[in-house]
Design an enzyme around this catalytic site. Sequence first.
Site, PDB file in Angstrom:
ATOM      1  N   ASP A 327     -21.231   8.320   3.138  1.00 29.86           N
ATOM      2  CA  ASP A 327     -22.257   7.361   2.743  1.00 29.86           C
ATOM      3  C   ASP A 327     -22.755   6.732   4.047  1.00 29.86           C
ATOM      4  O   ASP A 327     -22.042   6.745   5.056  1.00 29.86           O
ATOM      5  CB  ASP A 327     -21.631   6.304   1.824  1.00 29.86           C
ATOM      6  CG  ASP A 327     -22.571   5.153   1.554  1.00 29.86           C
ATOM      7  OD1 ASP A 327     -23.707   5.428   1.128  1.00 29.86           O
ATOM      8  OD2 ASP A 327     -22.185   4.007   1.802  1.00 29.86           O
ATOM      9  N   ASP A 518     -17.891   3.136   0.885  1.00 27.94           N
ATOM     10  CA  ASP A 518     -17.345   1.766   0.826  1.00 27.94           C
ATOM     11  C   ASP A 518     -17.859   0.949  -0.346  1.00 27.94           C
ATOM     12  O   ASP A 518     -17.331  -0.122  -0.637  1.00 27.94           O
ATOM     13  CB  ASP A 518     -17.675   1.020   2.123  1.00 27.94           C
ATOM     14  CG  ASP A 518     -19.137   0.620   2.185  1.00 27.94           C
ATOM     15  OD1 ASP A 518     -19.425  -0.526   2.555  1.00 27.94           O
ATOM     16  OD2 ASP A 518     -19.993   1.451   1.837  1.00 27.94           O
ATOM     17  N   ASP A 522     -20.164   4.102  -4.725  1.00 33.74           N
ATOM     18  CA  ASP A 522     -19.506   5.282  -4.162  1.00 33.74           C
ATOM     19  C   ASP A 522     -18.290   5.714  -4.974  1.00 33.74           C
ATOM     20  O   ASP A 522     -17.758   6.809  -4.752  1.00 33.74           O
ATOM     21  CB  ASP A 522     -19.055   5.009  -2.718  1.00 33.74           C
ATOM     22  CG  ASP A 522     -20.233   4.815  -1.779  1.00 33.74           C
ATOM     23  OD1 ASP A 522     -21.281   5.442  -2.020  1.00 33.74           O
ATOM     24  OD2 ASP A 522     -20.117   4.032  -0.828  1.00 33.74           O
TER      25      ASP A 522
END
Length: 625
Positions: A327, A518, A522
Amino acid sequence: MTKKQKKVLWRIIATAVLVAVVKLFSIGGVAGTVLYLAAYLIIGYDILRKAFRGIIKGQVFDENFLMAVATVGAIALAVYERSGDYLEAVAVMLFYQIGELFQSYAVGKSRRSITALMDIRPDYANIEQDGKLVQVDPDDVTVGSIIVVQPGEKVPLDGVVTEGSSTLNTAALTGESLPRDAAAGDEVISGCVNMTGVLKIRTTKAFGESTVSKILELVENSSSHKSRSENFISKFARIYTPAVCIGALVLAVLPPVVRLVMGLSGDWGTWVYRALTFLVISCPCALVISIPLSFFAGLGGASRAGVLVKGSNYLETLSKTRVVVFDKTGTLTQGVFDVTGVHHNTMPQKKVLEYAALAECASSHPISKSLQRAYGGEIDRHRVTDVQEISGNGITAKVDGTDVAVGNSKLMDRLGIAWHDCHSVGTIIHLAIDGQYAGHIVISDVVKPHAKEAIAALKQAGVEKTVMLTGDIRRVADHVAGELCVDEVHSELLPADKVAQVERLLSNADGKLAFVGDGINDAPVLSRADIGIAMGAMGSDAAIEAADVVLMDDDPLKISKAIRISRKCLRIVYENIVFALGIKGLCLVLGAMGIANMWAAIFADVGVMVIAVLNAIRALRVDNL
């Protein structure tokens, strides 16, 4: 050394002394037999007791049973042959206990490296009542309470500093020795040690949801997740042990019977001795002990480096990682928007930021916060009047009586002010003073200090492909990916789109896929990947819960280190399996043929176990990886 380990050590010393006395003074007859048997019982009484309990419970085939049968048989053989030499039986037990003591110490060392984290558990929290500090249980502190942390004390709960400044030691959480500064407005996490000043902290989480509780929970549960290698060894031992017992019985009975049928003497003593030697050699201690110990040491080494792995099965999967998907925001970038440039300004940069920060001072928008941080001066709202927010455009206001307009290009067009375009990537904030263009400010997410180094380190660690997934616009995503040298980037994705991309990558991946994230969004991707890696310091609870590996200091550079730790651990596991089975197999053949005696059996059992355990504890050493 524990009390139990010291007791075993004294038994080993006492046994060695008794055997030495018999040998040095050549004591024979009844006195020699009594001393040998006394030494045997001192060193082996617990093994005999465990073997007897195992028989009663129906759990016959374990190492205790093998050692008991082999040594009692050796004593019976010495009585049968009237040799009076019981040294082999005593030596088997003696060296076995030395190996067990060594293994116990090694396990203790591994366990200490993990349970050292337990030192982060706070015993109390300080609440100020009637001008005095009162110690209360952290569980009893409600969210939003003000707690006081004095120098030398642990931060008991997650929160935000409201008053004071200090230096925090985060080594127990992150593995990093470098202290971190904390001042009013900074977020702090539980488990840190306050080193210098007094801090007042407003708690943001209950103790059960705090960072320290989550870490302890992960550590306590990590040993319950066994790897395929550990499961294989458990199943192998359940089949292997009864098989060698049957093999030893056949070796003791079949050759003498065949010899008798052929008209020869049975030579029972020789073949029973070989069978007993076969039993001692076959004891699977090296495998049963060293394989779990290798994984345990690997988990301990990883935790010392600030990487929490939730189980040895995840450690095994991590070692096979070939694709790493990231990410962007909060993982490769700081997730905090900062001013990265002031361009085309017609006045000093500090003055541009001052006007913009004051005009935006009434807003709680992240951009406003970024402008105020960049200005760094005191915000006096009395200097600002006639604030008007124009939705989707920006803000106009009077600062010290001067007309100020702060916003995007639409605001400039609306006010009929000519503006300069910007080629930098980020959010562009234009500023006009008294109807004249004064420049623009670039605000963008900042790449983490070690992000580029982390991508390069993954390549060096054997990762074949790196991918970045983000919900940001393509221009920003491409810029970050290019800066970090990421192989593949996909932008403007919703959480469901990220899952779809991971599904596609999984179907084409040659090896295991790890996802690093995080945020709450996600969590689905972390669960879907072969191995999910979450940022532990500032990551969301949902992401940490869904992940298999947690980086305690949010440093992406730790990902390559975690992979190297896992590969070292698995390499040690395979070394021990090949070494133990190879030596065992060779000695079993030699023992059955009568070439290897009981002393060779002792090496095959205890020697191999000690060497395997020594090799296993190398997994604790992770500093130079």
